[in-house]
Enzyme design. Structure first.
Site, PDB file in Angstrom:
ATOM      1  N   TYR A 244       0.823  -1.219   0.000  1.00  0.00           N
ATOM      2  CA  TYR A 244       0.000   0.000   0.000  1.00  0.00           C
ATOM      3  C   TYR A 244       0.857   1.270   0.000  1.00  0.00           C
ATOM      4  O   TYR A 244       0.679   2.147   0.843  1.00  0.00           O
ATOM      5  CB  TYR A 244      -0.945   0.013   1.218  1.00  0.00           C
ATOM      6  CG  TYR A 244      -1.664  -1.300   1.436  1.00  0.00           C
ATOM      7  CD1 TYR A 244      -2.721  -1.677   0.614  1.00  0.00           C
ATOM      8  CD2 TYR A 244      -1.276  -2.166   2.452  1.00  0.00           C
ATOM      9  CE1 TYR A 244      -3.370  -2.883   0.803  1.00  0.00           C
ATOM     10  CE2 TYR A 244      -1.917  -3.374   2.636  1.00  0.00           C
ATOM     11  CZ  TYR A 244      -2.966  -3.728   1.815  1.00  0.00           C
ATOM     12  OH  TYR A 244      -3.600  -4.914   1.994  1.00  0.00           O
TER      13      TYR A 244
ATOM     14  N   TYR B  95     -12.668  -7.926   6.156  1.00  0.00           N
ATOM     15  CA  TYR B  95     -11.479  -7.908   5.284  1.00  0.00           C
ATOM     16  C   TYR B  95     -11.123  -9.345   4.937  1.00  0.00           C
ATOM     17  O   TYR B  95     -10.998 -10.194   5.821  1.00  0.00           O
ATOM     18  CB  TYR B  95     -10.285  -7.222   5.965  1.00  0.00           C
ATOM     19  CG  TYR B  95      -9.057  -7.244   5.064  1.00  0.00           C
ATOM     20  CD1 TYR B  95      -8.897  -6.302   4.054  1.00  0.00           C
ATOM     21  CD2 TYR B  95      -8.106  -8.253   5.175  1.00  0.00           C
ATOM     22  CE1 TYR B  95      -7.818  -6.347   3.181  1.00  0.00           C
ATOM     23  CE2 TYR B  95      -7.021  -8.310   4.312  1.00  0.00           C
ATOM     24  CZ  TYR B  95      -6.882  -7.355   3.318  1.00  0.00           C
ATOM     25  OH  TYR B  95      -5.805  -7.414   2.462  1.00  0.00           O
TER      26      TYR B  95
HETATM   27  N1  PMP Z   1      -8.408 -12.815   5.399  1.00  0.00           N
HETATM   28  C1  PMP Z   1      -8.132 -12.210   6.566  1.00  0.00           C
HETATM   29  C2  PMP Z   1      -9.110 -12.318   7.695  1.00  0.00           C
HETATM   30  C3  PMP Z   1      -6.941 -11.494   6.735  1.00  0.00           C
HETATM   31  O1  PMP Z   1      -6.694 -10.887   7.894  1.00  0.00           O
HETATM   32  C4  PMP Z   1      -6.031 -11.426   5.649  1.00  0.00           C
HETATM   33  C5  PMP Z   1      -4.725 -10.669   5.754  1.00  0.00           C
HETATM   34  N2  PMP Z   1      -4.639  -9.710   6.718  1.00  0.00           N
HETATM   35  C6  PMP Z   1      -6.354 -12.078   4.452  1.00  0.00           C
HETATM   36  C7  PMP Z   1      -7.549 -12.767   4.367  1.00  0.00           C
HETATM   37  C8  PMP Z   1      -5.434 -12.032   3.261  1.00  0.00           C
HETATM   38  O2  PMP Z   1      -4.312 -12.807   3.488  1.00  0.00           O
HETATM   39  P1  PMP Z   1      -2.985 -12.571   2.632  1.00  0.00           P
HETATM   40  O3  PMP Z   1      -2.477 -11.211   3.018  1.00  0.00           O
HETATM   41  O4  PMP Z   1      -2.072 -13.686   3.064  1.00  0.00           O
HETATM   42  O5  PMP Z   1      -3.352 -12.663   1.197  1.00  0.00           O
END
Ligand code: PMP
Length: 445
Positions: A18, A146
């Site tokens: 980001y 998220y």
């Molecule tokens: N789902 C949740 C609940 C997350 O917290 C995250 C990453 N913070 C993701 C999916 C995505 O995972 P990644 O960054 O390994 O792609």
């Protein structure tokens, strides 16, 4: 000392999460890490309050994980998974099936959390094709969620704080209910699931699955909600014939005080996404598990097979790290470690509510959060934390920690003291101009 690393090259050529390639933000050079400490290239040591984005739950340099990976590296570091299998994948999947709830019996190994979510959504869509209900293609979720940065994952992230408007029509339009209102520990508000019920009762013919982060909405706001809400949601999914996908990428492997957060509500999902702490954070790996029923349904779909197969699927090196990490988890020491972290954070963070810039203080398991009244300046605060000898990376209006489970009480006190000290320096809302790092869209950075 900064010339120890080529920071100029870094800022001119390397994207960080980001960030902009024209207005770079400060980065810190890390040389090595051990236990709960990151060592910077200039020799300073920082107590890690992030577990490297919630993954390194056993800390850094764990001899057991290192030796498992070293051994695997010499034997077989990678081989394609099409038409081939190997011991690390089989051992890992046996462990995952044993650790998760009974109905989950099938495992798809993939590369990252976002991909685990993509896989889960594809599974749900193909399942309904197999049930001759191909019109069930939409996903229902809650606001403030998220699930990752790839396109299907983005489509189920918070529609206001996420990247929906930015990528316009390219992001599939999904269905959203309000975020759960009932907080963890409260009795379920009578109308909390009413909107969900309304959407499901009118649109269940189009909805393939509900996806939600169980108990803790992480990068969308670090909110802890009621297990009763989750239980009610499971019942609604059954009533309206919709699959339930739980995204335990952040909460899995003990973070909220239970091995998996769904245990707080005593429910089981149809599809489960795991990642982050799966390998103890030593190498990227994620997994999507599903029930026999879902797997059968996918086989009955017109394709007859599940349509996903990444190059690095089931990577043996990553599987060996995950096997070692799960062996450590299975010894169950994390239970007392997380309980002790929770208790200490409750004690040490509760007086932070008296700080004018702090709106709320909350703790669950090994997650400690100061919600601020206004967005914070991430770059400024990060520097202040480094000056205090800790690594904490706030985002939006949240200063939080999710430390490795092996953190000592002294190191944890250093983190909580730094959080309060930095929070106390923040002027009240309206007095600060947010930098680029505090843009309003969700970023767990
Ligand atoms: N789902 C949740 C609940 C997350 O917290 C995250 C990453 N913070 C993701 C999916 C995505 O995972 P990644 O960054 O390994 O792609």
């Amino acid at each position: 000392m900064r010339n120890l690393l080529d920071f100029d090259f870094d800022s001119a050529h390397i994207w960080h999460p980001y960030t902009s390639m024209t207005h770079s933000l400060p980065v810190f050079g890390v040389h090595s890490a051990k236990g709960c400490e990151l060592e910077l290239v200039d020799g300073r040591k920082l107590v890690d309050g992030t577990s490297s984005w919630w993954a390194c739950v056993h800390g850094y340099g764990h001899p057991e994980i290192i030796s498992a990976m070293e051994k695997q590296l010499h034997q077989l570091s990678h081989v394609m998974f099409g038409g081939i299998t190997h011991a690390p994948a089989i051992t890992l999947c046996k462990k995952l099936i044993a650790m998760t709830c009974e109905p989950l019996t099938k495992v798809f190994l993939c590369d990252s959390g976002s991909i685990a979510v993509e896989v889960a959504i594809k599974m749900a869509l193909q399942y309904w094709q197999g049930q001759e209900k191909p019109q069930k293609q939409r996903i229902l979720t809650v606001k403030k969620g998220y699930h990752g940065d790839t396109f299907a994952a983005m489509s189920v992230c918070d529609p206001e704080g996420g990247m929906h408007t930015m990528f316009g029509e390219a992001v599939t339009k999904q269905c959203f209910a309000d975020a759960p209102k009932t907080l963890f520990g409260e009795a379920l508000h009578p109308d909390d699931l009413a909107q969900m019920r309304g959407i499901l009762s009118t649109q269940h013919n189009e909805i393939a699955a509900v996806i939600i982060e169980p108990i803790m909405q992480g990068a969308g706001g670090m909110r802890f909600y009621s297990p009763e809400y989750l239980l009610g949601l499971r019942k609604l999914c059954d009533e309206f014939n919709v699959l339930l996908i739980l995204d335990e990428i952040a909460t899995g492997f003990g973070r909220t005080g239970k091995l998996f957060a769904y245990e707080h509500a005593d429910i089981t999902p149809d599809i489960l996404c795991l990642g982050k702490a799966l390998t103890g954070g030593y190498i990227s790996l994620a997994a999507t598990l599903c029930t026999d029923k879902v797997a059968q349904g996918i086989s009955q779909s017109p394709a007859g097979v599940f349509m996903h197969g990444p190059t690095f699927m089931g990577n043996p090196l990553a599987c060996s790290a995950a096997c070692a990490s799960l062996d450590i988890i299975n010894r169950n020491k994390w239970r007392s470690q997380v309980a002790a972290i929770e208790q200490q954070m409750r004690l040490e963070l509760r007086d932070a509510i008296a700080i004018p810039s702090v709106k709320d203080v909350r703790v669950l398991g090994a997650v400690g959060v100061l919600e601020m009244v206004a967005p914070v300046d991430t770059a400024l605060l990060q520097q202040q934390f480094v000056d205090l000898g800790v690594w904490v990376r706030p985002f939006a209006n949240l200063i939080y920690i999710m430390p490795p489970y092996i953190i000592t009480p002294m190191q944890l006190s250093q983190l909580t003291a730094a959080m309060k000290q930095v929070a106390a320096r923040i002027p009240l809302a309206g007095d600060i101009a947010p930098t680029q790092a505090t843009t309003s869209f969700i970023s767990h950075g």
